[in-house]
Design an enzyme around this catalytic site. Structure first.
Site, PDB file in Angstrom:
ATOM      1  N   TYR A   1     -89.424   9.982  -2.441  1.00  0.00           N
ATOM      2  CA  TYR A   1     -90.782   9.854  -2.966  1.00  0.00           C
ATOM      3  C   TYR A   1     -91.259  11.221  -3.457  1.00  0.00           C
ATOM      4  O   TYR A   1     -91.299  12.183  -2.681  1.00  0.00           O
ATOM      5  CB  TYR A   1     -91.749   9.331  -1.894  1.00  0.00           C
ATOM      6  CG  TYR A   1     -93.097   9.037  -2.495  1.00  0.00           C
ATOM      7  CD1 TYR A   1     -93.409   7.762  -2.938  1.00  0.00           C
ATOM      8  CD2 TYR A   1     -94.031  10.055  -2.696  1.00  0.00           C
ATOM      9  CE1 TYR A   1     -94.622   7.493  -3.540  1.00  0.00           C
ATOM     10  CE2 TYR A   1     -95.244   9.801  -3.316  1.00  0.00           C
ATOM     11  CZ  TYR A   1     -95.535   8.510  -3.730  1.00  0.00           C
ATOM     12  OH  TYR A   1     -96.738   8.256  -4.353  1.00  0.00           O
TER      13      TYR A   1
ATOM     14  N   SER B   1    -100.240  20.686   5.788  1.00  0.00           N
ATOM     15  CA  SER B   1     -99.381  21.865   5.770  1.00  0.00           C
ATOM     16  C   SER B   1    -100.046  23.035   6.513  1.00  0.00           C
ATOM     17  O   SER B   1    -101.264  23.098   6.629  1.00  0.00           O
ATOM     18  CB  SER B   1     -99.090  22.252   4.321  1.00  0.00           C
ATOM     19  OG  SER B   1     -98.006  23.126   4.255  1.00  0.00           O
TER      20      SER B   1
ATOM     21  N   GLN C   1    -100.826  29.100   1.182  1.00  0.00           N
ATOM     22  CA  GLN C   1    -100.902  27.904   2.013  1.00  0.00           C
ATOM     23  C   GLN C   1    -102.213  27.169   1.773  1.00  0.00           C
ATOM     24  O   GLN C   1    -102.253  25.950   1.629  1.00  0.00           O
ATOM     25  CB  GLN C   1    -100.786  28.296   3.495  1.00  0.00           C
ATOM     26  CG  GLN C   1    -100.688  27.118   4.425  1.00  0.00           C
ATOM     27  CD  GLN C   1     -99.490  26.261   4.094  1.00  0.00           C
ATOM     28  OE1 GLN C   1     -98.366  26.723   4.061  1.00  0.00           O
ATOM     29  NE2 GLN C   1     -99.723  24.998   3.792  1.00  0.00           N
TER      30      GLN C   1
ATOM     31  N   HIS D   1    -102.858  24.552  -1.038  1.00  0.00           N
ATOM     32  CA  HIS D   1    -102.227  23.231  -1.009  1.00  0.00           C
ATOM     33  C   HIS D   1    -103.253  22.113  -0.890  1.00  0.00           C
ATOM     34  O   HIS D   1    -103.115  21.060  -1.507  1.00  0.00           O
ATOM     35  CB  HIS D   1    -101.231  23.129   0.148  1.00  0.00           C
ATOM     36  CG  HIS D   1     -99.858  23.597  -0.216  1.00  0.00           C
ATOM     37  ND1 HIS D   1     -99.133  23.053  -1.231  1.00  0.00           N
ATOM     38  CD2 HIS D   1     -99.087  24.594   0.298  1.00  0.00           C
ATOM     39  CE1 HIS D   1     -97.966  23.671  -1.342  1.00  0.00           C
ATOM     40  NE2 HIS D   1     -97.913  24.620  -0.432  1.00  0.00           N
TER      41      HIS D   1
ATOM     42  N   GLU E   1     -95.752  24.994  11.163  1.00  0.00           N
ATOM     43  CA  GLU E   1     -94.751  24.551  10.187  1.00  0.00           C
ATOM     44  C   GLU E   1     -94.057  25.781   9.580  1.00  0.00           C
ATOM     45  O   GLU E   1     -92.840  25.879   9.575  1.00  0.00           O
ATOM     46  CB  GLU E   1     -95.458  23.741   9.097  1.00  0.00           C
ATOM     47  CG  GLU E   1     -94.544  23.240   7.999  1.00  0.00           C
ATOM     48  CD  GLU E   1     -95.335  22.679   6.816  1.00  0.00           C
ATOM     49  OE1 GLU E   1     -96.570  22.891   6.743  1.00  0.00           O
ATOM     50  OE2 GLU E   1     -94.717  22.031   5.953  1.00  0.00           O
ATOM     51  N   HIS E   2     -94.873  26.731   9.059  1.00  0.00           N
ATOM     52  CA  HIS E   2     -94.338  27.981   8.510  1.00  0.00           C
ATOM     53  C   HIS E   2     -94.777  29.126   9.414  1.00  0.00           C
ATOM     54  O   HIS E   2     -95.953  29.216   9.758  1.00  0.00           O
ATOM     55  CB  HIS E   2     -94.891  28.258   7.107  1.00  0.00           C
ATOM     56  CG  HIS E   2     -94.640  27.158   6.121  1.00  0.00           C
ATOM     57  ND1 HIS E   2     -95.568  26.169   5.854  1.00  0.00           N
ATOM     58  CD2 HIS E   2     -93.570  26.882   5.330  1.00  0.00           C
ATOM     59  CE1 HIS E   2     -95.080  25.341   4.932  1.00  0.00           C
ATOM     60  NE2 HIS E   2     -93.868  25.740   4.605  1.00  0.00           N
TER      61      HIS E   2
ATOM     62  N   ASP F   1     -90.556  27.877  -0.246  1.00  0.00           N
ATOM     63  CA  ASP F   1     -91.076  26.677  -0.911  1.00  0.00           C
ATOM     64  C   ASP F   1     -90.208  26.291  -2.102  1.00  0.00           C
ATOM     65  O   ASP F   1     -90.109  25.108  -2.452  1.00  0.00           O
ATOM     66  CB  ASP F   1     -92.510  26.920  -1.405  1.00  0.00           C
ATOM     67  CG  ASP F   1     -93.506  26.970  -0.269  1.00  0.00           C
ATOM     68  OD1 ASP F   1     -93.172  26.472   0.823  1.00  0.00           O
ATOM     69  OD2 ASP F   1     -94.607  27.521  -0.460  1.00  0.00           O
TER      70      ASP F   1
ATOM     71  N   HIS G   1     -66.715  -5.352  32.938  1.00  0.00           N
ATOM     72  CA  HIS G   1     -66.422  -3.967  32.552  1.00  0.00           C
ATOM     73  C   HIS G   1     -65.162  -3.491  33.273  1.00  0.00           C
ATOM     74  O   HIS G   1     -64.320  -2.813  32.700  1.00  0.00           O
ATOM     75  CB  HIS G   1     -67.603  -3.051  32.883  1.00  0.00           C
ATOM     76  CG  HIS G   1     -68.714  -3.102  31.875  1.00  0.00           C
ATOM     77  ND1 HIS G   1     -69.418  -4.246  31.609  1.00  0.00           N
ATOM     78  CD2 HIS G   1     -69.236  -2.149  31.048  1.00  0.00           C
ATOM     79  CE1 HIS G   1     -70.328  -3.998  30.672  1.00  0.00           C
ATOM     80  NE2 HIS G   1     -70.232  -2.731  30.322  1.00  0.00           N
TER      81      HIS G   1
END
Lengths: 435, 435
Positions: free
Chosen positions: A127, A234, A256, A259, A323-324, A357, A416
């Protein structure tokens, strides 16, 4: 951005500072998405066309992009951008190719061979968000590992009209199946299939709250599709010492912040002076941005934390789990072993987040919202699945038999046990035959 | 078991034959589990005690098993079973230790270093079912990789009373935190924490439909916990040629069938004669099983497929995607490359499924219900998460800058460009100063 002195806060206040804003799809989004998914399941392509007219204001004739349209899109792109995308592709490919699974083989005891093998996921759906700023970089981040894994079918969906840079990036990754459909309806089509869009096994990529909710719903549906990871806004956290360059830090925070208004931005530093300098630099740089309005909203929720020392800075970062994570300090590598929770780490003054990125080679699809505690950076792993293999010799089975039968007895599972003894009896009869 | 001739079926009938029974939590289970989770979130330990009294008919004083109780349990176990569990532990450990992630480092272009690092998930929750047949093997399958990964906190939960073999298997894996609570309430306690039970990051292990539904719900809840994989009924598919031993195959099918009435059992063979022999062997062996009633119900839904040749047999297996795949043929390894979808593969006449269930070294927690298309056998990977690191030299950034700025321009993200140019300007000024 707001500045706080960490030592002046109570533990509860410290927790509060690192708390992310509540995130949950509203009941209205959930219901809308459920309706869209149901409609795509029952009406197929007709639903995709009707929903594209409604949401994207586009009257689709063909849902799939024709070869001719793909060629035209690629031809229309400036050579300089093509070169940049090719070079980014090369770096991303180089790093992801190094992640190829090597088959594993261990003889755990004599005659007992255990192995692990990897296979590509057969059909993957990628996507790619559309809108004002198309994201060819995201095409590379999803398309390159899918290509290296050898996924049999790579299906890209994106809201119409699809920008030429998306088509070109797709072509670099060997993707020739592009569908002009976005939103929750595209996710539903990938999960369940329509006349035009094939059903895929797993869906990847970022999107707005409708796309995110659709991915969540199809991942929970029997006969739906797996998804890459849960989504969230983000984030970046910068750890900096007193010698760090405030302009660099401000630029990283803004990259950042631009975004979206929900971006999370945090600086942690033992230097009160640096925190102030970063604030001044932010004000200077912000004025010149085309997306200043968005960045400013994100900065409203951002925070500079002044802490005691670098050890505490790393501890605060681990508590947050960004995240970063950018580390702008003297000898930043010394802190790497202490870093527990991060999506991607950027070491040193010359490593802004934007290199990751786009073009350093690492993947920019990363867990956010604290999911770094259990989820990994997107990698080749996510486009493959692994299964184990075992192969025993007759002697190997004889050696393992007492262990298996003892545990089978303890678990009360006769059959078994029998699956082993029916075989060892044959072996005993064979060996016994000569005595 | 029912026998079908594959070539006599239409494609639609073939699909029908391989269709698994519909699986979805009933609305009543969903609602009950939601109620239990809410109650544990608000009432904590008191809810765990009340629900244990209600469902397990046990009045708990201490939720956590004391060191003394653990020691007593271990002491009470027969030496032979201890030895078997230790030897199984050793094999499982040996195979999972070989899965340790090696840090990855690639210089994608001069001065641009990309790496991938792994960290243990900090706190893990291991769910072990209780009931009439305790499963110490599952303790090893979850506990060994958690131990090798180095998870900081390994929390085991199981319905009271907890069998001594579970306690002993846990002690082998270095688990000293055991809570006597099972069902959806145990999953809720692990996901959100109570006064006694710590919150964990990720929950692993099998369970009944309430446990499965609870895992699903907490994995979707903000602030909940990740889970290992979606659950489904256990399955085996056996591929056999005409020289295969019908008794071995029947024993393998029964070892799957005795797990539960919903177990799925399939044989695929080009030999009509073998299919009949397997059926006869099943009847003979079934009579002697203590769990014959359960196995018989499972066999009611099972099927023998007579196909054209081995190539078709593998294709049918790939279409089904079994959790366990047993290949009892001449030179079974020749088919390995063609196997696309399976959880764990058992090659040859001397490799019954039960060796993998207990002691060969592979993990017995495997994707079922077709999830093998996208999910992997449980492995060390699942107890770790991986993040990327990049570190650029000043020259490395200068070399990468044109790529990043060109893509940032295409995506309309000024601040992404600025984060690079604010740095390259400093470099140019520095270099320019000498000219």
């Amino acid at each position: 951005m707001k500045k706080v002195l960490w030592s002046a806060l109570t533990p509860a206040e410290q927790q509060q500072v690192l708390l992310r804003p509540a995130m949950a799809a509203s009941d209205s989004i959930t219901a809308t998405v459920t309706g869209i998914i149901d409609r795509v399941k029952t009406e197929g392509d007709a639903a995709l066309k009707a929903l594209s007219a409604q949401f994207d204001k586009v009257e689709l004739v063909d849902i799939r992009l024709s070869d001719e349209a793909m060629k035209q899109a690629c031809d229309s792109l400036p050579a300089s951008l093509k070169t940049a995308l090719r070079e980014a592709y090369r770096n991303i490919r180089s790093f992801h190719a190094a992640q190829v699974h090597r088959p594993l083989s261990v003889e755990t005891q004599p005659g007992v061979l255990c192995e692990m093998h990897s296979r590509a996921i057969e059909a993957v759906g990628l996507y790619i968000p559309g809108g004002s700023a198309p994201l060819p970089s995201t095409v590379l981040m999803l398309g390159v590992p899918a290509e290296i894994a050898g996924c049999g079918r790579k299906v890209l969906v994106s809201p119409p009209p699809i920008a030429p840079e998306i088509v070109y990036a797709a072509s670099l990754c060997g993707i020739d199946e592009i569908y002009q459909v976005g939103g929750a309806q595209a996710v539903a089509a990938l999960a369940f299939g329509t006349e035009s869009v094939p059903k895929v096994d797993k869906i990847y990529g970022p999107g707005n709250s409708f796309v995110t909710e659709a991915k969540r719903q199809v991942s929970q549906a029997i006969g739906g599709a797996a998804i890459d990871m849960p989504a969230g806004p983000s984030e970046v956290l910068v750890i900096a010492d007193e010698r760090a360059n405030a302009d660099f830090i401000a630029a990283d925070l803004l990259s950042q912040a631009e975004h979206g208004p929900d971006s999370q931005v945090v600086v942690v530093t033992p230097s009160d002076k640096l925190a102030d300098e970063v604030n001044e630099a932010l004000a200077r740089q912000l004025a010149e941005l085309s997306r200043a309005g968005i960045a400013e909203q994100a900065l409203d929720n951002s925070i500079a934390i002044v802490c005691a020392d670098m050890t505490e800075a790393v501890a605060i970062s681990n508590e947050y789990g960004p995240e970063h994570l950018i580390v702008q300090t003297e000898n930043p590598r010394q802190y790497l072993n202490a870093i527990q929770h991060a999506g991607s780490v950027f070491l040193g003054d010359w490593t802004p987040e934007s290199v990751g990125d786009y073009a350093s080679g690492t993947n920019h699809v990363l867990p956010t919202y604290g999911y770094v505690r259990t989820y990994s950076s997107l990698s080749l792993n996510d486009f493959c699945k692994r299964f184990t293999v075992q192969e025993l010799t007759a002697d190997g089975l004889a050696g393992l038999a007492p262990i298996v039968t003892a545990i089978a007895d303890a678990e009360g599972l006769d059959a078994h046990r029998n699956a082993v003894t029916v075989r060892t009896q044959v072996l005993e009869n064979k060996n016994g035959g000569g005595s």
